[in-house]
Motif scaffolding. Structure first.
Motif, PDB file in Angstrom:
ATOM      1  N   ALA A  27      57.095  41.344  64.494  1.00 36.23           N
ATOM      2  CA  ALA A  27      57.218  42.798  64.552  1.00 36.23           C
ATOM      3  C   ALA A  27      55.893  43.429  64.976  1.00 36.23           C
ATOM      4  O   ALA A  27      54.835  42.799  64.947  1.00 36.23           O
ATOM      5  N   SER A  28      55.949  44.692  65.375  1.00 33.79           N
ATOM      6  CA  SER A  28      54.740  45.458  65.648  1.00 33.79           C
ATOM      7  C   SER A  28      53.991  45.708  64.341  1.00 33.79           C
ATOM      8  O   SER A  28      54.565  45.664  63.250  1.00 33.79           O
ATOM      9  N   LEU A  29      52.701  45.971  64.456  1.00 35.45           N
ATOM     10  CA  LEU A  29      51.905  46.308  63.282  1.00 35.45           C
ATOM     11  C   LEU A  29      51.928  47.816  63.086  1.00 35.45           C
ATOM     12  O   LEU A  29      51.518  48.580  63.966  1.00 35.45           O
ATOM     13  N   LEU A  30      52.408  48.244  61.914  1.00 39.72           N
ATOM     14  CA  LEU A  30      52.453  49.660  61.582  1.00 39.72           C
ATOM     15  C   LEU A  30      51.316  50.001  60.627  1.00 39.72           C
ATOM     16  O   LEU A  30      50.772  49.140  59.934  1.00 39.72           O
TER      17      LEU A  30
ATOM     18  N   VAL B 280      45.430  54.217  57.170  1.00 38.26           N
ATOM     19  CA  VAL B 280      45.648  53.108  56.237  1.00 38.26           C
ATOM     20  C   VAL B 280      46.737  53.421  55.212  1.00 38.26           C
ATOM     21  O   VAL B 280      46.681  54.436  54.502  1.00 38.26           O
ATOM     22  N   GLY B 281      47.742  52.553  55.163  1.00 39.45           N
ATOM     23  CA  GLY B 281      48.786  52.646  54.159  1.00 39.45           C
ATOM     24  C   GLY B 281      49.783  53.771  54.338  1.00 39.45           C
ATOM     25  O   GLY B 281      50.645  53.979  53.486  1.00 39.45           O
ATOM     26  N   ARG B 282      49.720  54.494  55.448  1.00 43.96           N
ATOM     27  CA  ARG B 282      50.592  55.656  55.648  1.00 43.96           C
ATOM     28  C   ARG B 282      51.802  55.272  56.484  1.00 43.96           C
ATOM     29  O   ARG B 282      51.731  54.433  57.380  1.00 43.96           O
ATOM     30  N   THR B 283      52.914  55.883  56.226  1.00 41.62           N
ATOM     31  CA  THR B 283      54.094  55.660  57.043  1.00 41.62           C
ATOM     32  C   THR B 283      53.985  56.452  58.336  1.00 41.62           C
ATOM     33  O   THR B 283      53.249  57.445  58.423  1.00 41.62           O
ATOM     34  N   SER B 284      54.740  56.017  59.330  1.00 41.09           N
ATOM     35  CA  SER B 284      54.725  56.716  60.618  1.00 41.09           C
ATOM     36  C   SER B 284      55.200  58.159  60.453  1.00 41.09           C
ATOM     37  O   SER B 284      54.682  59.077  61.111  1.00 41.09           O
ATOM     38  N   GLN B 285      56.171  58.372  59.581  1.00 38.49           N
ATOM     39  CA  GLN B 285      56.688  59.720  59.370  1.00 38.49           C
ATOM     40  C   GLN B 285      55.614  60.620  58.763  1.00 38.49           C
ATOM     41  O   GLN B 285      55.447  61.772  59.188  1.00 38.49           O
ATOM     42  N   GLU B 286      54.864  60.087  57.789  1.00 37.26           N
ATOM     43  CA  GLU B 286      53.786  60.870  57.180  1.00 37.26           C
ATOM     44  C   GLU B 286      52.721  61.223  58.206  1.00 37.26           C
ATOM     45  O   GLU B 286      52.241  62.371  58.256  1.00 37.26           O
ATOM     46  N   LEU B 287      52.356  60.259  59.023  1.00 40.42           N
ATOM     47  CA  LEU B 287      51.312  60.500  60.020  1.00 40.42           C
ATOM     48  C   LEU B 287      51.768  61.520  61.051  1.00 40.42           C
ATOM     49  O   LEU B 287      50.995  62.389  61.468  1.00 40.42           O
TER      50      LEU B 287
ATOM     51  N   HIS C 179      53.937  63.903  60.653  1.00 39.86           N
ATOM     52  CA  HIS C 179      54.030  65.225  60.045  1.00 39.86           C
ATOM     53  C   HIS C 179      52.650  65.846  59.861  1.00 39.86           C
ATOM     54  O   HIS C 179      52.455  67.049  60.092  1.00 39.86           O
ATOM     55  N   GLU C 180      51.659  65.018  59.464  1.00 39.78           N
ATOM     56  CA  GLU C 180      50.339  65.556  59.155  1.00 39.78           C
ATOM     57  C   GLU C 180      49.430  65.644  60.377  1.00 39.78           C
ATOM     58  O   GLU C 180      48.687  66.620  60.549  1.00 39.78           O
ATOM     59  N   LEU C 181      49.475  64.638  61.269  1.00 35.66           N
ATOM     60  CA  LEU C 181      48.504  64.552  62.361  1.00 35.66           C
ATOM     61  C   LEU C 181      49.113  64.783  63.741  1.00 35.66           C
ATOM     62  O   LEU C 181      48.375  64.901  64.721  1.00 35.66           O
ATOM     63  N   GLY C 182      50.422  64.795  63.840  1.00 36.27           N
ATOM     64  CA  GLY C 182      51.052  65.029  65.135  1.00 36.27           C
ATOM     65  C   GLY C 182      51.797  63.808  65.633  1.00 36.27           C
ATOM     66  O   GLY C 182      51.603  62.676  65.164  1.00 36.27           O
ATOM     67  N   ALA C 183      52.662  64.015  66.610  1.00 37.28           N
ATOM     68  CA  ALA C 183      53.543  62.960  67.108  1.00 37.28           C
ATOM     69  C   ALA C 183      52.771  61.780  67.686  1.00 37.28           C
ATOM     70  O   ALA C 183      53.252  60.639  67.667  1.00 37.28           O
ATOM     71  N   GLY C 184      51.570  62.019  68.205  1.00 33.45           N
ATOM     72  CA  GLY C 184      50.772  60.941  68.796  1.00 33.45           C
ATOM     73  C   GLY C 184      50.376  59.869  67.798  1.00 33.45           C
ATOM     74  O   GLY C 184      49.991  58.762  68.194  1.00 33.45           O
ATOM     75  N   TYR C 185      50.473  60.180  66.501  1.00 35.16           N
ATOM     76  CA  TYR C 185      50.086  59.218  65.467  1.00 35.16           C
ATOM     77  C   TYR C 185      51.279  58.485  64.872  1.00 35.16           C
ATOM     78  O   TYR C 185      51.131  57.712  63.931  1.00 35.16           O
TER      79      TYR C 185
END
Length: 371
Positions: A297-300, A343-350, A352-358
């Motif tokens: 799998a990809s690394l998330l 570190v340790g954050r889900t893609s959805q959290e990132l 929402h907080e930092l923008g779609a690029g994250y």
């Protein structure tokens, strides 16, 4: 005398020649040696075999015009000699190939050209077009701009990777030694290994680190490493002396034949595994290690526990488990200074907080190879 079917059946061959096989005792390019090599390649082309030549010798060719008596040790001086010598070397090849009605095409590569996706695709297409046009590509590493490439393991490893890049049926490594011996060839009782079927055949073999001539950077060690890369990717390898090239290409049992030990792999990932040095490390938790290694799998970001090194997006990095052992290498999608926020954050959290690029993967599975 039985011929080697791995050689006689090859329709596309990568030939690598080292500096020691092209130079005079004084250190310059030997026109007779170069002409003899081209005659062998020309004869192969007449038999319908496509040839790609990986040639060292640019630095050696630049020594005399610059008034240098020996290969310089400093990187800048090596690059200056390569800059002067590369054109002279290709000119000599061009003139000799013309006698056989062949056209030479120069291809200078850096690691970026074949690990970054867009560059890799272009390099692959260039080789395909050159061969389709009947051109004989002459390949060298781009010594004049690379920062670590001259110390890359000589052109032996490059030749193994190019053989995979162009879908070669055979790799031939030409040296100043007529094959792999179980000890120094100058030692009484040393024995030539005619066939190598795997690593077990190399048990007890004492492999030297340097060549005899002193002009190249490689030796038997780099040739064996190149053979491991190529055979592990399903490509047989013949190692022999340059003056035995004609016999070897005709399938005669000249030198050492390394038999394939694996199957062909996705080409760009072979370069990623063998042609890059990691610029940093991503540290993974156990779950991420299992996802990357077992599920491919990809690394998330959720599985990343930290990072070390100074890398930028697109650079090669190692992926290490909690024990610090690297399990994979990949091209990272973020800069090192961005990782602590991930570190340790889900893609959805990132997202929402930092923008779609994250929301993207830290390392995509298409840019990742297991070690």
């Amino acid at each position: 005398m039985s011929l080697r079917p791995e050689v006689t059946g090859a329709r596309r061959v990568v030939v690598k020649v080292g500096s020691s096989s092209l130079t005079t005792a004084a250190g310059g390019i030997d026109p007779d040696r170069l002409r003899a090599l081209v005659d062998v390649l020309g004869a192969a082309r007449e038999r319908g075999v496509e040839v790609v030549l990986v040639s060292s010798g640019a630095i050696a060719a630049g020594l005399a015009p610059l008034g240098l008596r020996r290969r310089p040790s400093g990187l800048a001086a090596q690059q200056a000699a390569a800059s002067v010598g590369q054109g002279l070397l290709v000119h000599r090849y061009t003139e000799e190939l013309r006698r056989h009605g062949l056209i030479a095409g120069q291809v200078l590569l850096t690691v970026d050209d074949v690990t970054r996706r867009a560059h890799y695709r272009n390099a692959s297409q260039t080789f395909t077009q050159l061969l389709d046009l009947g051109v004989l590509p002459i390949v060298n590493e781009n010594d004049t701009v690379a920062t670590s490439e001259i110390r890359f393991g000589d052109n032996d490893r490059l030749a193994a990777l190019v053989a995979h890049l162009v879908h070669a049926d055979l790799l031939m490594l030409l040296s100043d030694v007529d094959g792999l011996y179980d000890a120094d060839p100058r030692t009484p009782g040393s024995r030539l290994l005619a066939d190598v079927h795997g690593l077990d055949d190399l048990d007890g073999v004492r492999i030297g680190r340097t060549g005899a001539a002193g002009l190249g950077t490689g030796g038997m060690e780099t040739k064996v490493q190149a053979a491991r890369i190529a055979t592990g990717a399903g490509i047989p390898v013949v190692l022999t002396a340059a003056d035995r090239a004609a016999a070897a290409l005709a399938g005669e049992p000249a030198g050492t034949l390394f038999h394939p030990t694996g199957k062909r792999r996705p080409k760009r990932l072979l370069w990623l595994a063998h042609a890059t040095e990691p610029l940093g490390t991503l540290h993974l938790d156990e779950g991420a290690v299992r996802a990357v290694v077992e599920r491919r799998a990809s690394l998330l970001a959720a599985g990343v526990t930290g990072a070390s090194g100074a890398f930028q997006a697109g650079d090669p990095v190692d992926l290490a488990g909690p024990d610090g052992v690297a399990v994979a290498r990949g091209l990272v999608n973020f800069d090192a200074d961005e990782v602590p926020r991930l570190v340790g954050r889900t893609s959805q959290e990132l997202g929402h907080e930092l923008g779609a690029g994250y929301e993207r993967e830290v390392v995509h599975r298409d840019d990742l190879v297991l070690l």
